[in-house]
Design an enzyme around this catalytic site. Structure first.
Site, short mmCIF file in Angstrom:
data_model
loop_
_atom_site.label_atom_id
_atom_site.label_comp_id
_atom_site.label_asym_id
_atom_site.label_seq_id
_atom_site.Cartn_x
_atom_site.Cartn_y
_atom_site.Cartn_z
N PHE B 126 0.87 -1.17 0.00
CA PHE B 126 0.00 0.00 0.00
C PHE B 126 0.90 1.23 0.00
O PHE B 126 1.76 1.36 0.87
CB PHE B 126 -0.86 -0.05 1.26
CG PHE B 126 -1.65 1.18 1.59
CD1 PHE B 126 -2.92 1.36 1.04
CD2 PHE B 126 -1.17 2.12 2.49
CE1 PHE B 126 -3.67 2.48 1.38
CE2 PHE B 126 -1.92 3.24 2.83
CZ PHE B 126 -3.18 3.42 2.28
N GLU B 382 0.25 3.66 10.00
CA GLU B 382 -1.20 3.75 9.80
C GLU B 382 -1.78 4.96 10.55
O GLU B 382 -2.86 4.91 11.13
CB GLU B 382 -1.91 2.43 10.16
CG GLU B 382 -1.37 1.30 9.28
CD GLU B 382 -2.31 0.13 9.06
OE1 GLU B 382 -3.52 0.25 9.36
OE2 GLU B 382 -1.84 -0.91 8.55
C1 LIG Z 1 7.89 0.83 9.58
C2 LIG Z 1 6.98 1.73 8.80
C3 LIG Z 1 6.19 1.20 7.80
C4 LIG Z 1 5.36 2.01 7.04
N1 LIG Z 1 4.61 1.47 6.04
C5 LIG Z 1 3.88 2.27 5.23
C6 LIG Z 1 3.18 1.73 4.11
O1 LIG Z 1 3.19 0.52 3.88
N2 LIG Z 1 2.54 2.58 3.29
C7 LIG Z 1 2.50 3.92 3.52
O2 LIG Z 1 1.90 4.64 2.74
N3 LIG Z 1 3.13 4.47 4.59
C8 LIG Z 1 3.83 3.67 5.44
N4 LIG Z 1 4.50 4.22 6.53
C9 LIG Z 1 4.48 5.64 6.71
C10 LIG Z 1 3.70 6.10 7.94
O3 LIG Z 1 2.35 5.97 7.74
C11 LIG Z 1 4.15 7.51 8.25
O4 LIG Z 1 5.44 7.41 8.77
C12 LIG Z 1 3.24 8.22 9.20
O5 LIG Z 1 2.02 8.51 8.61
C13 LIG Z 1 3.87 9.50 9.73
O6 LIG Z 1 4.43 10.27 8.73
P1 LIG Z 1 5.92 10.83 8.88
O7 LIG Z 1 6.78 9.68 9.26
O8 LIG Z 1 6.25 11.57 7.66
O9 LIG Z 1 5.91 11.79 10.10
P2 LIG Z 1 5.47 13.31 10.14
O10 LIG Z 1 4.16 13.48 9.50
O11 LIG Z 1 6.59 14.16 9.64
O12 LIG Z 1 5.31 13.54 11.68
C14 LIG Z 1 6.40 13.73 12.60
C15 LIG Z 1 5.83 13.95 13.99
O13 LIG Z 1 4.98 15.12 13.99
C16 LIG Z 1 3.70 14.79 14.46
N5 LIG Z 1 2.68 15.56 13.77
C17 LIG Z 1 2.55 15.77 12.45
N6 LIG Z 1 1.47 16.53 12.20
C18 LIG Z 1 0.92 16.81 13.40
C19 LIG Z 1 -0.22 17.56 13.81
N7 LIG Z 1 -1.02 18.16 12.94
N8 LIG Z 1 -0.50 17.63 15.13
C20 LIG Z 1 0.30 17.01 16.03
N9 LIG Z 1 1.38 16.28 15.70
C21 LIG Z 1 1.69 16.19 14.40
C22 LIG Z 1 3.56 13.30 14.15
O14 LIG Z 1 2.60 12.69 14.97
C23 LIG Z 1 4.95 12.82 14.45
O15 LIG Z 1 5.11 12.62 15.82
C24 LIG Z 1 5.31 3.40 7.31
C25 LIG Z 1 6.10 3.92 8.34
C26 LIG Z 1 6.92 3.12 9.07
C27 LIG Z 1 7.74 3.72 10.18
#
Ligand SMILES: Cc1cc2nc3c(=O)[nH]c(=O)nc-3n(C[C@H](O)[C@H](O)[C@H](O)COP(=O)(O)OP(=O)(O)OC[C@H]3O[C@@H](n4cnc5c(N)ncnc54)[C@H](O)[C@@H]3O)c2cc1C
Lengths: 266, 404
Positions: B126, B382
């Protein structure tokens, strides 16, 4: 076409039987039960025999209350073609002989059965006489405590491990009853697809005493051949291991003396 | 009527056979190789797919096991007991690739894609997250432009679980930049053997190292228009509906990981003697164990109750029936709540287990150290827990009162 029946008992999850202080009888909790482990090995053996002949059919058979259903469903999930649960209040008060009579009656009713497989004993009763009694009632050949069974042109090649550790190979004619022991192969895991198919509502066949063609006085408490006076825990034996080291000839020569001094030889 | 809460015989047998299978066949494969490399673990994955673990919730007519969302929760709980990485592989494949195809696919899409995915012959993934669009998923830029009977996709996706090995990927892409997240995003089923698909890199993670995470690129990749999943412009509905269920099953996975940590701590605490008795008989240790077990129990209740709702919800979606808005909101809220609570509970329980196990808790090669690496992941993917809180809180404030 080979027609195989496997008798499987639904037994309590725990091996250590608890005894009721009030009645002196074992407390049987079947709600969280499982398939008798050696019965499961018998089923595995049956399924492997069936793989040798694409036309064969494996029917599992259990005598027990409604709580025994999960065991039969598991047998279907593992690959049995049919599963039959025989439930009757009268049968619940049966001893080993009554159970054997009822199981033999089912085998007769099914007809054309070539091989009946059972576990060498159950994990809750440990008596080990239901299989042999069934064979006697059916008047069939029997081989017990097997590790494997294979179809051959001469009959069934049956292997068993003797207490000496050597493997004995027997050839058994059908119809026959084979009981499987601890050396039989590890049972397969039911697949997820099998689990689902086994829970279709009409997956199980249910019989009662009327379907067996047995008279009421042939089974049940009144027809018991054995009486259970009491059940008591056996005190655990103390075990000790001692290794005699040294020159093998000297050790061999001194062995009778050493065993005698420990009271093991007279 | 009493409040009924009991697993069906079918689910009980499924859990029992699954647990035996995982302990006897898969656990022995969990060795220390993962410290050196993040290779996709084909050996356990093959065994698990033959066992029927790659299509658990999908009905048998499409090759699945027909065990529904509760069955799928049981799957992730039991697999997580043995390895969270393996659970992530099955989770990304099932919850967010298979499930949306089943829920929103046309009859033809279901018949083409589901059977090989359910058999585990094809691996699913996904792809939503992009470099500039993590929590802010609405900000995705991967573009899908219509060209006759086809769409041409260009863009980069990151953190795609199974992305390096997947055969089928559910991709969210922008079809109408003017509309953006409100009707401008569409879901596509992409075959990875199509020209223009590349795996550009793989992550090197601290935890769940058996689950591979890849960056993938689409370069003028052409997909036929019939590979649009759901309606054009409704890509977020597809993704969010899949995530509603995904979150609740993730919570079940966290419950499994927590049980494993508790059992390890319990085994250690009864064997390890200090000050003349097993440490389990020191009150502080025993209280800690009691808290761990209590937290797991309450969480399991909430999680499976939520999964029961998800099951009803998905049955309706799959049948193309209308789902009541308040019901959909309830499922969404509940699954967000159990995801937050269960993932944090699992991380906490794992830390408590570490305290109980002293130095052994941190030692490489001991499973607990792996648990410490793995547990926090569920707080991120997720939808991070902060984003879940944001959604739960926003709805609560809007409503102005607590809703069960
Ligand atoms: C092991 C792993 C597997 C994954 N697998 C998939 C996959 O199969 N497919 C896929 O599409 N994605 C996948 N992901 C991505 C995952 O869904 C994202 O990492 C997640 O949605 C967070 O995005 P980011 O890492 O860019 O963090 P960011 O969005 O940059 O966030 C960084 C921090 O800021 C906080 N934050 C951001 N916005 C706000 C707000 N408005 N209010 C308060 N806090 C906030 C977040 O909670 C977090 O603590 C995976 C991630 C990991 C680590």
């Amino acid at each position: 076409m080979v027609n195989i029946v496997v008798a499987v008992k639904h037994v309590p999850q725990q091996d250590n039987v608890r005894i009721s202080k009030r009645t002196g009888k074992p407390l049987v909790d079947l709600a969280e039960g499982r398939m008798n482990p050696l019965g499961k090995k018998a089923l595995e053996t049956g399924l492997r025999l069936a793989q040798q002949d694409p036309n064969s059919e494996v029917t599992t058979l259990s005598l027990g209350p409604k709580e025994a259903e999960p065991t039969l469903r598991e047998s279907l999930a593992m690959g049995a073609d049919r599963a039959l649960l025989v439930t009757d209040p009268l049968l619940e008060g049966s001893d080993g002989l009554g159970t054997a009579k009822a199981l033999a009656a089912v085998v007769k009713q099914l007809g054309n059965v070539d091989i009946v497989l059972t576990g060498a004993r159950t994990s809750d009763r440990y008596a080990g006489h239901v299989g042999p009694a069934m064979a006697a009632i059916l008047g069939w050949e029997i081989a017990t405590h097997g590790q494997s069974a294979k179809l051959t042109d001469e009959g069934i090649r049956f292997e068993k491990v003797l207490t000496s550790g050597t493997v004995a190979t027997l050839t058994v004619d059908t119809p026959c009853l084979l009981s499987m022991g601890t050396h039989a192969p590890k049972p397969r895991h039911a697949t997820t697809w099998g689990v689902h198919a086994a829970h279709e509502t009409d997956a199980l066949e249910r019989w009662n005493l009327d379907d067996l063609g047995l008279a009421k006085d042939e089974v049940g408490p009144s027809a018991q051949a054995t009486t259970q006076r009491s059940i008591e825990p056996v005190p655990e034996k103390e075990r000790d291991t001692e290794a005699f080291t040294g020159d093998p000839d000297d050790v061999a020569e001194s062995l009778p003396r050493r065993l005698a001094s420990r009271g093991l030889l007279r | 009527m009493a409040l009924e809460f009991e697993f069906s015989d079918e689910h009980k047998l499924f859990r029992r056979t699954l647990r035996d299978f995982m302990d006897e066949e898969i656990r022995p494969m969990i060795d220390n190789r993962f410290y050196e490399s993040e290779e996709f673990p084909w050996e356990p994955v093959r065994a698990m797919s033959e066992q029927g673990l790659f299509g658990v919730p999908v009905p048998p007519e499409y090759g699945g096991a027909g065990l529904g969302e509760i069955g799928y929760g049981i799957l992730l709980e039991e697999v997580s007991r043995v390895d969270t990485g393996l659970a992530t592989i099955v989770g990304a494949h099932t919850g967010i690739c298979l499930a949306p195809i089943y829920l929103f696919g046309t009859e033809e899409q279901r018949e083409t894609y589901l059977p090989p995915l359910c058999r585990g012959e094809n691996i699913g993934a996904f792809a939503l997250t992009e470099p500039q669009a993590g929590s802010d998923a609405a900000n995705i830029r991967t573009r899908a432009e219509r060209d006759g009977d086809e769409y041409v996709i260009n863009g980069t996706k990151i953190y795609v679980s199974n992305g390096d090995v997947a055969d089928t990927i559910m991709v969210s892409a922008v079809t109408d930049p003017a509309l953006g997240a409100k009707g401008g995003v569409t879901a596509f089923i992409v075959d990875t053997d199509t020209d223009g698909f590349h795996v550009s890199s793989k992550e090197d993670k601290m935890g769940i190292r058996r689950s591979t995470t890849a960056q993938i690129e689409f370069e003028d990749l052409r997909v036929p228009a019939e590979n649009v999943l759901g309606n054009v412009g409704e890509g977020f509905i597809v993704a969010l509906t899949a995530l509603d269920g995904g979150r609740a099953t993730l919570a079940a996975g966290s419950c499994g990981g927590a049980q494993e940590a508790l059992n390890m701590a319990l085994e250690y605490a009864t064997a390890r003697e200090q000050f003349g008795k097993p440490i389990a008989h020191h009150q502080d240790v025993q209280f800690r164990l009691a808290e761990m077990s209590t937290e797991i129990t309450t969480m399991r209740y909430a999680t499976y109750h939520c999964l029961d709702y998800v099951e009803t919800y998905y049955e309706k979606v799959a049948a193309g029936e209308d789902v009541d808005k308040s019901f959909r909101e309830k499922v969404s809220r509940r699954s967000a709540q159990v995801k937050v609570q269960a993932s944090e509970m699992a991380a906490e329980v794992t830390e408590k287990a570490c305290t109980i196990m002293g130095a052994r808790g941190l030692q490489e090669g001991y499973n607990l150290e792996k648990g410490l690496r793995d547990a926090p992941i569920a707080e991120i993917y997720e939808g991070t827990n902060e984003i879940q809180r944001l959604v739960i809180g926003r709805e609560l404030v809007q409503r102005g009162r607590y809703e069960w």
